[in-house]
Scaffold this motif. Structure first.
Motif, PDB file in Angstrom:
ATOM      1  N   THR A  86       0.833  -1.209   0.000  1.00 50.01           N
ATOM      2  CA  THR A  86       0.000   0.000   0.000  1.00 50.01           C
ATOM      3  C   THR A  86       0.867   1.258   0.000  1.00 50.01           C
ATOM      4  O   THR A  86       0.619   2.195  -0.776  1.00 50.01           O
ATOM      5  CB  THR A  86      -0.952   0.001   1.211  1.00 50.01           C
ATOM      6  OG1 THR A  86      -1.762  -1.179   1.150  1.00 50.01           O
ATOM      7  CG2 THR A  86      -1.834   1.238   1.230  1.00 50.01           C
ATOM      8  N   GLN A  87       1.890   1.295   0.849  1.00 51.26           N
ATOM      9  CA  GLN A  87       2.784   2.459   0.907  1.00 51.26           C
ATOM     10  C   GLN A  87       3.507   2.649  -0.423  1.00 51.26           C
ATOM     11  O   GLN A  87       3.631   3.774  -0.917  1.00 51.26           O
ATOM     12  CB  GLN A  87       3.792   2.284   2.042  1.00 51.26           C
ATOM     13  CG  GLN A  87       3.185   2.363   3.419  1.00 51.26           C
ATOM     14  CD  GLN A  87       4.150   1.903   4.511  1.00 51.26           C
ATOM     15  OE1 GLN A  87       4.903   0.949   4.336  1.00 51.26           O
ATOM     16  NE2 GLN A  87       4.099   2.593   5.647  1.00 51.26           N
ATOM     17  N   LEU A  88       3.990   1.558  -0.996  1.00 54.73           N
ATOM     18  CA  LEU A  88       4.688   1.645  -2.278  1.00 54.73           C
ATOM     19  C   LEU A  88       3.739   2.083  -3.393  1.00 54.73           C
ATOM     20  O   LEU A  88       4.129   2.857  -4.271  1.00 54.73           O
ATOM     21  CB  LEU A  88       5.348   0.304  -2.613  1.00 54.73           C
ATOM     22  CG  LEU A  88       6.565  -0.024  -1.752  1.00 54.73           C
ATOM     23  CD1 LEU A  88       6.886  -1.508  -1.800  1.00 54.73           C
ATOM     24  CD2 LEU A  88       7.765   0.808  -2.182  1.00 54.73           C
ATOM     25  N   GLY A  89       2.495   1.636  -3.334  1.00 55.38           N
ATOM     26  CA  GLY A  89       1.507   2.066  -4.319  1.00 55.38           C
ATOM     27  C   GLY A  89       1.275   3.560  -4.272  1.00 55.38           C
ATOM     28  O   GLY A  89       1.185   4.221  -5.306  1.00 55.38           O
ATOM     29  N   GLY A 142       2.099   5.915  -7.287  1.00 52.04           N
ATOM     30  CA  GLY A 142       0.872   6.359  -7.945  1.00 52.04           C
ATOM     31  C   GLY A 142       0.092   5.233  -8.591  1.00 52.04           C
ATOM     32  O   GLY A 142      -0.514   5.423  -9.645  1.00 52.04           O
ATOM     33  N   CYS A 143       0.112   4.061  -7.982  1.00 54.62           N
ATOM     34  CA  CYS A 143      -0.659   2.940  -8.523  1.00 54.62           C
ATOM     35  C   CYS A 143      -1.279   2.148  -7.378  1.00 54.62           C
ATOM     36  O   CYS A 143      -1.068   2.461  -6.210  1.00 54.62           O
ATOM     37  CB  CYS A 143       0.205   2.056  -9.415  1.00 54.62           C
ATOM     38  SG  CYS A 143       1.607   1.296  -8.595  1.00 54.62           S
ATOM     39  N   MET A 188       4.454  19.916  -9.839  1.00 54.51           N
ATOM     40  CA  MET A 188       3.401  19.167 -10.510  1.00 54.51           C
ATOM     41  C   MET A 188       2.713  18.207  -9.535  1.00 54.51           C
ATOM     42  O   MET A 188       1.509  17.952  -9.660  1.00 54.51           O
ATOM     43  CB  MET A 188       3.938  18.389 -11.703  1.00 54.51           C
ATOM     44  CG  MET A 188       2.852  17.589 -12.387  1.00 54.51           C
ATOM     45  SD  MET A 188       3.283  17.102 -14.022  1.00 54.51           S
ATOM     46  CE  MET A 188       3.087  18.659 -14.861  1.00 54.51           C
ATOM     47  N   TYR A 189       3.456  17.685  -8.555  1.00 52.22           N
ATOM     48  CA  TYR A 189       2.829  16.823  -7.551  1.00 52.22           C
ATOM     49  C   TYR A 189       1.711  17.566  -6.818  1.00 52.22           C
ATOM     50  O   TYR A 189       0.678  16.985  -6.511  1.00 52.22           O
ATOM     51  CB  TYR A 189       3.860  16.300  -6.544  1.00 52.22           C
ATOM     52  CG  TYR A 189       4.771  15.242  -7.115  1.00 52.22           C
ATOM     53  CD1 TYR A 189       4.270  14.026  -7.566  1.00 52.22           C
ATOM     54  CD2 TYR A 189       6.139  15.448  -7.188  1.00 52.22           C
ATOM     55  CE1 TYR A 189       5.100  13.049  -8.085  1.00 52.22           C
ATOM     56  CE2 TYR A 189       6.984  14.470  -7.707  1.00 52.22           C
ATOM     57  CZ  TYR A 189       6.456  13.274  -8.150  1.00 52.22           C
ATOM     58  OH  TYR A 189       7.282  12.314  -8.659  1.00 52.22           O
ATOM     59  N   ASP A 190       1.915  18.851  -6.541  1.00 56.29           N
ATOM     60  CA  ASP A 190       0.856  19.651  -5.919  1.00 56.29           C
ATOM     61  C   ASP A 190      -0.371  19.713  -6.829  1.00 56.29           C
ATOM     62  O   ASP A 190      -1.502  19.588  -6.371  1.00 56.29           O
ATOM     63  CB  ASP A 190       1.347  21.072  -5.614  1.00 56.29           C
ATOM     64  CG  ASP A 190       2.440  21.115  -4.569  1.00 56.29           C
ATOM     65  OD1 ASP A 190       2.520  20.180  -3.742  1.00 56.29           O
ATOM     66  OD2 ASP A 190       3.211  22.094  -4.571  1.00 56.29           O
TER      67      ASP A 190
END
Length: 163
Positions: free
Chosen positions: A64-67, A71-72, A147-149
């Protein structure tokens, strides 16, 4: 039609530039994935990105953390991790705090990959940025991080609409 034609066609307004930026992210991602996948046959770019997150983490991270980092979904991470485990790059373990949560741990093969195979590719990767001077790299870095924002804002607005 050439990419330069599209660049020219989308350069005359903010609205068109936004569409071009969005399209460029997708197209650039595809082109980089194709280049990476053909240059390093041992693993795919998506597998590599997962290995990079495992390598950079100071502790074992759950699927879950890695997702969230990549972003997946958790399921996508699980599929990637299972393939990488079969190839010997990672080991999937149960998290000590929560026996239901699976974590990914690096193996010696993963460390060897980054020390030997990827270090050669890393030299080639720097060619991607030779068209930029130091100031442009700094500016591009700041804009890409910003862009993350924008993505988080977009996610919130999309999630809000679903309610």
């Amino acid at each position: 039609m050439e990419i330069t034609d599209l660049i020219q066609r989308f350069s005359d307004s903010k609205e068109k530039q936004e569409k071009a930026i969005f399209s460029t992210l997708f197209i650039a991602g595809n082109r980089l994935q194709t280049l990476f996948d053909s240059s390093i046959p041992q693993i795919t770019l998506k597998q590599f990105m997962l290995l990079t997150m495992v390598k950079q983490a100071d502790k074992e991270l759950t699927f879950t953390q890695l997702g969230k980092l990549l972003g997946c979904s958790r399921q996508n991470i699980k599929k990637l991790a299972e393939v990488l485990e079969k190839k010997g790059y990672v080991q999937i373990n149960q998290q000590s705090k929560d026996g239901r949560a699976a974590c990914i741990a690096p193996t010696d093969k993963m460390k060897l990959f980054f020390n030997e195979i990827f270090s050669e590719y890393e030299k080639k990767l720097s060619e991607l940025f030779t068209v930029y001077d130091d100031q442009e790299i700094e500016q591009l870095y700041k804009l890409m991080m910003k862009m993350y924002d924008g993505i988080e804002h977009f996610e919130k607005s999309m999630n809000h609409e679903e309610i």
